[in-house]
Design a protein around this motif. Structure first.
Motif, mmCIF file in Angstrom:
data_model
loop_
_atom_site.group_PDB
_atom_site.id
_atom_site.type_symbol
_atom_site.label_atom_id
_atom_site.label_comp_id
_atom_site.label_asym_id
_atom_site.label_seq_id
_atom_site.Cartn_x
_atom_site.Cartn_y
_atom_site.Cartn_z
ATOM 1 N N GLN A 178 0.783 -1.227 0.013
ATOM 2 C CA GLN A 178 0.059 0.032 0.028
ATOM 3 C C GLN A 178 0.863 1.063 -0.055
ATOM 4 N N LYS A 179 1.960 1.287 0.819
ATOM 5 C CA LYS A 179 2.817 2.475 0.820
ATOM 6 C C LYS A 179 3.486 2.720 -0.468
ATOM 7 N N LEU A 180 3.945 1.528 -1.042
ATOM 8 C CA LEU A 180 4.792 1.590 -2.455
ATOM 9 C C LEU A 180 3.866 2.060 -3.396
ATOM 10 N N VAL A 181 2.388 1.649 -3.458
ATOM 11 C CA VAL A 181 1.332 1.932 -4.688
ATOM 12 C C VAL A 181 1.299 3.631 -4.401
ATOM 13 N N ASP A 182 1.039 3.858 -3.082
ATOM 14 C CA ASP A 182 0.934 5.492 -2.871
ATOM 15 C C ASP A 182 1.988 6.365 -3.429
ATOM 16 N N SER A 183 3.426 5.674 -3.649
ATOM 17 C CA SER A 183 4.517 6.443 -3.826
ATOM 18 C C SER A 183 4.855 6.246 -5.295
ATOM 19 N N CYS A 184 4.291 5.540 -5.968
ATOM 20 C CA CYS A 184 4.438 5.381 -7.308
ATOM 21 C C CYS A 184 3.588 6.028 -8.206
ATOM 22 N N VAL A 185 4.125 6.522 -9.383
ATOM 23 C CA VAL A 185 3.422 7.331 -10.350
ATOM 24 C C VAL A 185 3.100 6.421 -11.864
ATOM 25 N N SER A 186 3.771 5.610 -12.001
ATOM 26 C CA SER A 186 3.806 4.741 -13.256
ATOM 27 C C SER A 186 2.525 3.709 -13.313
ATOM 28 N N LYS A 187 1.847 3.552 -14.275
ATOM 29 C CA LYS A 187 0.643 2.817 -14.492
ATOM 30 C C LYS A 187 0.794 1.669 -15.252
ATOM 31 N N GLY A 188 1.631 1.427 -16.316
ATOM 32 C CA GLY A 188 2.025 0.317 -17.015
ATOM 33 C C GLY A 188 3.125 -0.592 -16.828
ATOM 34 N N TYR A 189 3.769 -0.977 -17.486
ATOM 35 C CA TYR A 189 4.797 -2.192 -17.370
ATOM 36 C C TYR A 189 5.885 -1.786 -16.465
ATOM 37 N N VAL A 190 6.193 -0.250 -16.553
ATOM 38 C CA VAL A 190 7.135 0.522 -15.486
ATOM 39 C C VAL A 190 6.776 0.440 -14.047
ATOM 40 N N PHE A 191 5.526 0.105 -13.867
ATOM 41 C CA PHE A 191 4.984 0.163 -12.608
ATOM 42 C C PHE A 191 5.813 -0.900 -11.722
ATOM 43 N N GLN A 192 6.122 -2.013 -12.396
ATOM 44 C CA GLN A 192 6.842 -3.123 -11.588
ATOM 45 C C GLN A 192 8.227 -2.646 -11.300
ATOM 46 N N MET A 193 8.910 -2.035 -12.106
ATOM 47 C CA MET A 193 10.193 -1.540 -11.852
ATOM 48 C C MET A 193 10.447 -0.459 -10.818
ATOM 49 N N GLU A 194 9.227 0.444 -11.103
ATOM 50 C CA GLU A 194 9.313 1.631 -10.106
ATOM 51 C C GLU A 194 8.897 1.051 -8.593
ATOM 52 N N MET A 195 8.200 0.008 -8.355
ATOM 53 C CA MET A 195 7.890 -0.596 -7.162
ATOM 54 C C MET A 195 9.263 -0.951 -6.368
#
Length: 242
Positions: A178-195
């Protein structure tokens, strides 16, 4: 280690045109959890698949029960990151497992994820193709080269503290996700990397389990030229902002 009565694992399965694969992956998940004895639920987030994926999911709900197969569909494709956010809102487990529904991730690794997590109460367990017995089956040399190169560049630029930054088979403590999702801005495949980049930034602990990634048997890959462009843009964005 014996399963804790308090622990429950919510598997998030985003789907789009996975009619052939969904019954198999759900059967494998149910079998894996029954054998290991851990409490679980499988949350299917279908994004308006035109191939009848949702109808198949409804039949699986009837077969296995609505307590184990939870349907939370959306009307159209809205991005992988938002699918996880949507699924997490409905998750009742204190741990979240994310994986692909196309059989590229085998549920047999999930008990290993759980045991590894319990060793040091890791915040995140990530499946890795690039350490130990990990690997890829079914890719030609060109695709392996692209994957290795993408991962190498990401490692060099971002220093994420993980060997497989682009993988998408992971276990999270729900509160951490939940904390990671709140801090991430990516929506697509880059989401996994940003996490994982954000997790490293925030000081969360990471354990890794070697996995074998298997190229999809049924259906078409969702990875195309636009996703590669998105990956490069996302990589540059993370490099500039982290």
């Amino acid at each position: 280690m014996a399963p804790s009565n308090r622990d429950k694992y919510s598997v998030l399965l985003p789907t789009y045109n996975e009619r052939e694969n969904l019954p198999i992956i759900v059967w494998l998940l149910v079998r894996s959890f029954k054998q290991s004895g851990y409490d679980y639920e499988v949350i299917i987030i279908d994004d308006g698949s035109p191939d009848g994926t949702l109808e198949v999911a409804q039949e699986l709900e009837r077969i296995y029960g609505s307590d184990k197969i939870v349907l939370r569909p959306r009307p159209r494709k809205l991005g992988l990151g938002t699918a996880y956010v949507h699924g997490m809102k409905h998750a009742t487990g204190n741990y979240i497992i994310i994986m692909d529904a196309d059989l590229s991730h085998h549920p047999k690794f999930i008990p290993e994820f759980i045991e590894k997590q319990k060793e040091k109460s890791y915040d995140i367990i990530s499946g890795t193709r690039y350490v130990g017995s990990g690997g890829v089956y079914g890719w030609d040399f060109r695709r392996k080269l692209i994957s290795r190169t993408a991962n190498f560049i990401a490692q060099f630029l971002l220093r994420p503290g993980a060997s497989d930054l682009t993988g998408s088979f992971r276990l999270y403590k729900k509160s951490v996700l939940q904390k990671l999702v709140d801090s991430c801005v990516s929506k697509g495949y880059v989401f996994q990397m940003e996490m994982l980049v954000r997790a490293n930034q925030l000081g969360f602990t990471l354990g890794e389990v070697p996995i074998t990634f298997v190229d999809r048997v049924y259906g078409e890959s969702k990875l195309g030229g636009s996703e590669i462009v998105q990956y490069v843009k996302g990589l540059l964005y993370l490099f500039a902002t982290t």
